[in-house]
Structures are given as structure tokens and as C-alpha cells.
Design a protein around this motif. Structure first.
Motif, PDB file in Angstrom:
ATOM      1  N   ASP A  10     -83.682   1.234  30.691  1.00 25.66           N
ATOM      2  CA  ASP A  10     -82.223   1.134  30.876  1.00 25.66           C
ATOM      3  C   ASP A  10     -81.680   2.305  31.693  1.00 25.66           C
ATOM      4  N   ARG A  11     -82.214   3.495  31.421  1.00 24.39           N
ATOM      5  CA  ARG A  11     -81.715   4.670  32.129  1.00 24.39           C
ATOM      6  C   ARG A  11     -82.382   4.849  33.490  1.00 24.39           C
ATOM      7  N   PRO A  30     -76.586  12.732  29.623  1.00 22.01           N
ATOM      8  CA  PRO A  30     -77.349  12.418  30.840  1.00 22.01           C
ATOM      9  C   PRO A  30     -78.609  13.281  30.932  1.00 22.01           C
ATOM     10  N   GLY A  90     -80.834  12.046  25.300  1.00 18.65           N
ATOM     11  CA  GLY A  90     -80.299  10.941  26.086  1.00 18.65           C
ATOM     12  C   GLY A  90     -80.192   9.683  25.236  1.00 18.65           C
ATOM     13  N   ARG A  91     -81.256   9.403  24.504  1.00 14.28           N
ATOM     14  CA  ARG A  91     -81.233   8.199  23.680  1.00 14.28           C
ATOM     15  C   ARG A  91     -80.256   8.318  22.512  1.00 14.28           C
ATOM     16  N   ASP A  95     -76.488   9.875  24.208  1.00 12.33           N
ATOM     17  CA  ASP A  95     -75.954   9.496  25.511  1.00 12.33           C
ATOM     18  C   ASP A  95     -75.698  10.690  26.436  1.00 12.33           C
TER      19      ASP A  95
END
Lengths: 432, 432
Positions: free
Chosen positions: A74-75, B193, B187-188, B191
Motif C-alpha cells: 500500500d505504501r 511517513p 508507518g504501519r 501512519d
């Protein structure tokens, strides 16, 4: 947390390097990464390896499952081909390392990971996170244990470090010589003995200190430890012995001049017939204040902040470097040493072995590092254990074994290694 | 890790206090605990609240299930009655706190927990672990952001802190102004970056730097960041532009004199027509070296060790103190202030409210603390948000909201708060 993947506890660039290496074909090159410290934290005379057991646990859970792959996809962290490769990832190589609790010195190869570049590079961040933290705490704990000279120490720093670091810190402190921890999860996860009785809030909650002590003794028994510095120490000690009798287990002092207060409390306890009641001191202790209390009638120490922050060195700056790799991709291709030439950060290429040289009295005199396996020789003790063999973890052991190893390794160190003052590394590292 | 109980991430003595208070009957007394700092880390001008969101998550999972109760029972930590009480534990009280990312000062009541003594005391260790760590990182991140003056910063310290602290640190750094993190789990989970491209190992793996750069550009595109200091920087930059063209995204310098090297590389890039290629510097940076690089042609910073160790203050010494409790056990019993008298550790009794006083230009001039709710008044900004209401968590927000709050609160601080030199607390705390 045994069912969780540890695979995302890593740096983004480990995965983009993997992608690039799959692209170039070099991903399959047999490689050796080594973990070592270029130097010890300033003024330290030895370091203590911590984290081995935790690293092996986390390695077992280093798996890219659907949840992890979906996030990466997804990222857009890596491409489809890399995701496919990751979905089948299992470390299949070999790992050697210093036993947990062992002393180490600059250049000691405390971990060696051999496998394809792809499978070994992925472990870099996780291995460093675990070892840099746990070794910092084990090293600080070891110095404090030496300073305490046999008096038991309680690790109670959970509140001064992140909640999961607290568990790891309690474990590392136990290995480094602490007797118990306040941290319950460390008790559950690692079988570290736990202890604790009451804080000032318990006294303040009740209508009087007497009510609080009555409640604590009534509930936990006279062998409990009563905290005596909420209001007036002398009055508290008097109330404590009046209520619990001479069987009172211990009193805890958490403020003021700990040495003087302990001496006064000892005289008071003895005069009240509570000669077996112990005195535990807590409150901003570190190895230096512990040592300064050697002459005080103190029976135990509780240590928090300074321990869990590594006593001035919250990380020990271990690095994980590619030291050798094959040019071809076959399993039998010869390894070639590699090393970068960055300013001020020299590395030594090539796989290494290590042993500790001992004199005739069994005292350590040097850390010896070889570019080949020197075998066992009289007067040397090999330092590398096989931890993982063809992907299978073979190095599991209990914290009790690591604690015992630590005790033995410290006994072997020369006297100057155990001084609290700032000094040079206690053993020279000899590169053969 | 959302299905795991957080209930054992706590100190043994919280549970024995509970047992004692159940024994005396005082467990049901309505109580208020407050979290605050007696002082800021030495030389710091303001602190930044971090951890609010993580604390609320962990509070939701603070449950004693069979696994936790079995451990407590097997080890004899508490008695049967206490185990029964714990099996039904749900925090049912109220929590107020400073918004995450908000600045704080000595005495700021950054968290207030109101409930029965029993339910509120149990949260002490967990709350302190989370806030002490995350606030240390957010505070260090904020100073570095100020020093960077708008140039983006990458958090890349995962390897220099425990693996779960690394995730929390990446989150706190983002709130404190960092643009991205290397940590994939951050990130997971939050959220944040993520970013990263390659390390020296990637260059060493390949037969030449040229091969490595070709592989990276071929796989990640010309917009990637190439690491140019494995061998010779000038040659590497020349190869990089030759292979990627002027669309080359960035080059990274990780060693040597970063300012001089960046200037030389900038001239070289410009002379090669790569005027849009950015220069990222990494390698033992802290707020002071970041500020010193203000005059260098640097487009971004990567910060590791100094950030995740709180730049000299790995914990911010927040405490969680009982400040008021009722004498009776009914829900309407009046609260009475309490405070211990320990030497050198004064506490202020009673529940507190706080607001920041602003001058006519909107610049903060004082932190005001009241023993009552002062309501809203012109020229003041109330600082407490309701986080939990009758046990229900109402204060959830994203890290992006916390990051925005942090930006606004820093904009409001007086100019002297933003100096990197050691100084006094930027705002006085006025106790009404």
C-alpha cells in the motif's frame, strides 16, 4: 507478544536495499555481517553483552505475513518482486555470537551473521536495536553490581523508560547482577524475580501513617518493607516497629541524605530490638552513590533512572557491518573481505573469531581477534557460540544461565576493570 | 499489538498497594493523581508533551485476563481477593490532560486521573513509562526542528534504541516536527511517513560503486538518494550524476566535515547541471550541529542517536502523585488535598487546572495553574482536554493533529524559548 511478527521493526532502507540487490542479482551473494563496538562509552572499562536471547526470540518471529506485505504494498515501499521474495523469507543461514552476559571490548565480534546478502541485511536494524539497548543496560547493571559488593539490588526503573524497554531493561539488569525487578511483565516473560510493597501514595491515601502501616502489615505480613519517609522518618520507624514488632522485614528510605539517615535508622531499629530489620535505600542512585554508601548500614538498593538510561550511556553504539561477501552467487563461492573508507569510521574486513587470553591465575589479559578459527588453545577461552545453524535456532538459554555467565566473566576480569572511576578499556584487543 | 494486555507493564508495588487498600477499605476512596515535572532537563527552555495517544491505546488494553491472573497467582504477588478484584478491573473514572504536542513547564499538570484510589493507582507505572519516554523524544525533536529552520528531517535512530521504543520514538519525533522516519512499524501503526534508500553495505556488496549505483537507480529510479561517501565523495558524485542524470533526487553524506563536504558537493552538482539534486547529511547530528549547518547548502538532515536518547535527557522525570483523596468512600465525598513532606521533593496538594496566558500579540507569557477551574478568559488558553469520561476514552486523535498542535504551540512561544543555548525555563509557572 509471541505471535506477533517482528519484521517491520526495521528500517525502510533495509527493504529498498533488498529490492536493489534483487535487481542487480547480488542479493544471493553469500555475505557476513558482524556486530561490534568501535569504542566503549567514555570512561568505561568493559562492556557487557545483552540481548542475545531476545534477538533469537525476535528472529523466530521475523516473518512477512499478509498484514506486513499489505502495508509495504500500500505504501509502495518495495516492488512486487520484492514482496514475493519477502513472503517466503526465512533466515536460513548461520549466526555466531558472544554468550549473553559476556564482557566485550572495542572490536569484539559479538555477533556474526552469515547467509545471503538479502537474508542477512534484513536483520540489521532489529539486531542493533536489541543489542544496543540491552547491552547498555547490562553494562550499567554490571558496574552497579560491582559497586554494591554483594548487597542485593532491586531494578525499579520501569517508569523512567518506554514500557517495553522497561521489560527488556529488567531482564538485562538481572543478567548484569540485579536480584529482582519491580516489573511484572519481566517476571512473566523472562522469569525474573519481582518485588515491591508500597509508595508514598499508600501512606497519603490513609488518614494517618499509622493506619497505612497497619493496613500494609495486616495485608502483607510483618515481613514487608515499610516506606518511612513520607512525613518524619524517626516517628515512622517507631510506629513501624511498634506495629510489626522486631520481625519487621525492612524499612525503605527514598529521600534525604541516604547514608546519614540509614545510620540513624539503624541505631533506632537496634535500640528498638529490631536488629534483623533490613534497611533499603532508593532515590536517584547510581554506581557512584552506591559505592559511596558502602560504609553505611544499608542492606539493599533500589535503582531506577540511572540504570534504565544506561548510566550516561543509553546506547552503546554497536554497529552491524558487511565485512565479507562472495563475488558469485553459489554457496561455495569464496568470501572476500570488504570495508568502506569513510572518514573516521574505519572497518576491518573479513570474518572474525575471538577468544579471551587468561594468565596462569585465570585472570583475563587480552581480547584476541583472529581472521580464522584459532581452535582452542591452553590459556584461551573461545568466545563465540553457535546461535543459529542453517536457520535453526540452537542458542536458546535462560536468563539464569546468562546471569551465571556474567558472574563468571566478571570474576575473571583484572582488578582495574572493576573500578568505578573513568578509565581505559581494561583489556587490549589484539587483532591477529 | 492491539490484542495484548498492557496490565503487567507495571510495577509489583502497584498491586500490593491495591491489596493493602482493599484490606483497609481505603481502596474505594475517590482520588486524584497528577502527572507533572518538578523541573525541566538541565538547560531546557520548554518541554513537549508526548505519549497521550499511546497512553490511551494502552489504557484500552489494561485488562487482567486469565494469563495475567495466573501469573500473579502462581508467583503469589497478591491474594485471592485482590485477584478477584483485578479480574473485573476496568478504569471507570475521568482523565484530563494536556494535548499531545503541547509545550509544558515545571508544575504543568499534564495529566490528571480521577477515580477510586484502586483504579487510579494501577495506572501509575504505565502512564509514567509512556509519557516519560515519549515526552523526552518529542522535546528533543522540537528543538531539532527549530534548529533545522524548515529543512526536512528524517528520524533514523531505530538502531540506537530498543525495538519498541524505536516505534514510539519515531511517532514522537513526527509530532515534534520531523518529516519522516526510517521505522516501518511506525508507518504501519501510526501512519508516520517512512523513507530510506541504501546504506554502505549496498555499495560494498557490489563489485564497484558504479555497479551499486546502477542497481539502485535501475530499481528505485533516478529520483533516489545515493550514498556517496563509501570510498571517494567526488568520484561518487560524478558517477551518480553520470548514471542518473540531472534528475538525480539526492545524495547523502554520512561522514567527515558535513558542512565543508556539502559545500564542495553542491558546487560539483551545480557544475554538472544537477542543480535540483538535493544534499542530505547524516551522522551524529544533534540540535547544535544542525544549527551550525544552517549556512551550509544542506537540504535535509537525518538524525539518529541524539534524537532517540532525548539529546542528553532520555527521560524527563515526570512523576505521578496522589494530590487529593476523599476520607469516605462515597462518590460524593469531598476531595482533600494531600502532600508528602519528603526532603527535597515538595508536592502541591489538590486537583489543578492550567491555562497559558498570552499577550496582545498572541505570544505566551506565563503558565498559570489554578486550584479550581478558571473557565475561559480573554488572553488565556485552557490547556486541559478531557481524555477519558466515566471510563470511556474520548480523547483519541491522529498523530497529524498532535503534530499540528505542536507547530501552533511553538509558534506561540516567546523568541527566547527557541534558542539552542542552555537557559532558564521560557515561561514562569504561576500558581494561583
Amino acid at each position: 507478544m509471541n505471535d506477533h511478527s517482528s519484521a517491520l521493526l526495521t528500517d525502510h532502507y533495509e527493504l529498498t536495499m533488498l529490492q536493489g540487490a534483487l535487481h542487480s542479482g547480488a542479493a544471493a551473494r553469500r555475505s557476513v555481517f558482524e556486530m561490534f563496538a568501535r569504542r566503549l562509552p567514555e570512561g568505561r572499562r568493559y562492556g557487557v553483552v545483552g540481548g542475545t536471547g531476545r534477538f533469537l526470540e525476535l528472529l523466530e518471529r521475523f516473518r512477512f505475513r499478509t498484514e506486513e506485505l499489505d502495508f509495504l504494498s500500500d505504501r509502495g515501499v518495495v516492488d512486487e518482486r520484492t514482496l514475493e521474495w519477502l513472503s517466503e523469507y526465512r533466515f536460513s543461514g548461520d549466526v555466531w555470537g558472544y554468550g549473553e552476559g559476556e564482557a566485550y571490548f572495542p572490536g569484539s565480534p559479538i555477533l556474526a551473521v552469515e547467509g545471503t546478502f538479502a537474508e542477512a541485511v534484513l536483520l540489521e536494524t532489529l539486531a542493533l536495536s536489541v543489542y544496543n539497548h540491552d547491552s547498555a543496560i547490562a553494562s550499567a547493571a554490571s558496574r552497579m553490581s560491582v559497586a554494591a559488593g554483594g548487597r542485593p539490588m532491586i531494578e525499579m526503573g520501569s517508569r523512567r523508560t518506554q514500557e517495553h524497554s522497561a521489560v527488556a531493561a529488567a531482564r538485562a539488569a538481572y543478567i548484569g547482577g540485579f536480584a529482582t525487578t519491580s516489573n511484572l511483565e519481566a517476571g512473566r516473560a523472562y522469569d525474573v524475580p519481582t518485588s515491591g510493597t508500597a509508595a508514598h501514595a499508600f501512606t497519603l491515601l490513609h488518614d494517618s501513617e499509622r493506619h497505612a502501616f497497619e493496613a500494609q502489615i495486616g495485608s502483607l505480613g510483618p515481613g514487608t518493607t515499610l516506606l518511612v519517609d513520607t512525613y518524619d522518618v524517626e516517628r515512622a520507624v517507631s510506629t513501624a516497629v511498634e506495629l510489626a514488632g522486631p520481625e519487621l522485614g525492612a524499612v525503605r528510605i527514598d529521600s534525604g541524605d541516604l547514608g546519614r539517615t540509614a545510620a540513624r535508622v539503624r541505631r533506632q531499629l537496634d535500640s528498638l530490638g529490631a536488629t534483623g530489620t533490613r534497611i533499603v535505600v532508593t532515590g536517584d542512585l547510581d554506581e557512584h552513590s552506591i559505592q559511596a554508601l558502602a560504609v553505611a548500614p544499608v542492606d539493599g538498593y533500589g535503582v531506577g533512572t540511572s540504570l534504565v538510561t544506561g548510566s550516561g550511556a543509553p546506547t552503546v553504539s554497536l554497529v552491524y557491518k558487511l565485512v565479507a561477501r562472495a563475488r558469485g552467487t553459489g554457496p561455495e563461492e569464496p568470501l572476500e573481505p570488504v570495508a568502506k573508507r569513510s572518514v573516521g569510521k574505519p572497518s576491518r574486513g573479513g570474518r572474525k573469531w575471538a577468544s579471551r587470553r587468561l594468565d596462569d591465575h585465570g585472570t583475563a589479559v587480552a581480547e584476541e581477534v583472529f581472521p580464522y578459527d584459532p581452535g582452542t588453545a591452553v590459556g584461551t577461552r573461545p568466545l563465540l557460540r553457535k546461535l543459529v545453524s542453517d536457520g535453526e535456532i540452537v542458542g536458546h538459554e535462560s536468563v539464569h544461565e546468562a546471569r551465571e555467565r556474567h558472574r563468571a566473566t566478571v570474576d575473571e576480569l583484572p582488578e582495574q576493570a572493576l573500578r568505578m572511576s573513568r578509565g581505559e578499556t581494561a583489556l587490549p584487543t589484539v587483532f591477529h
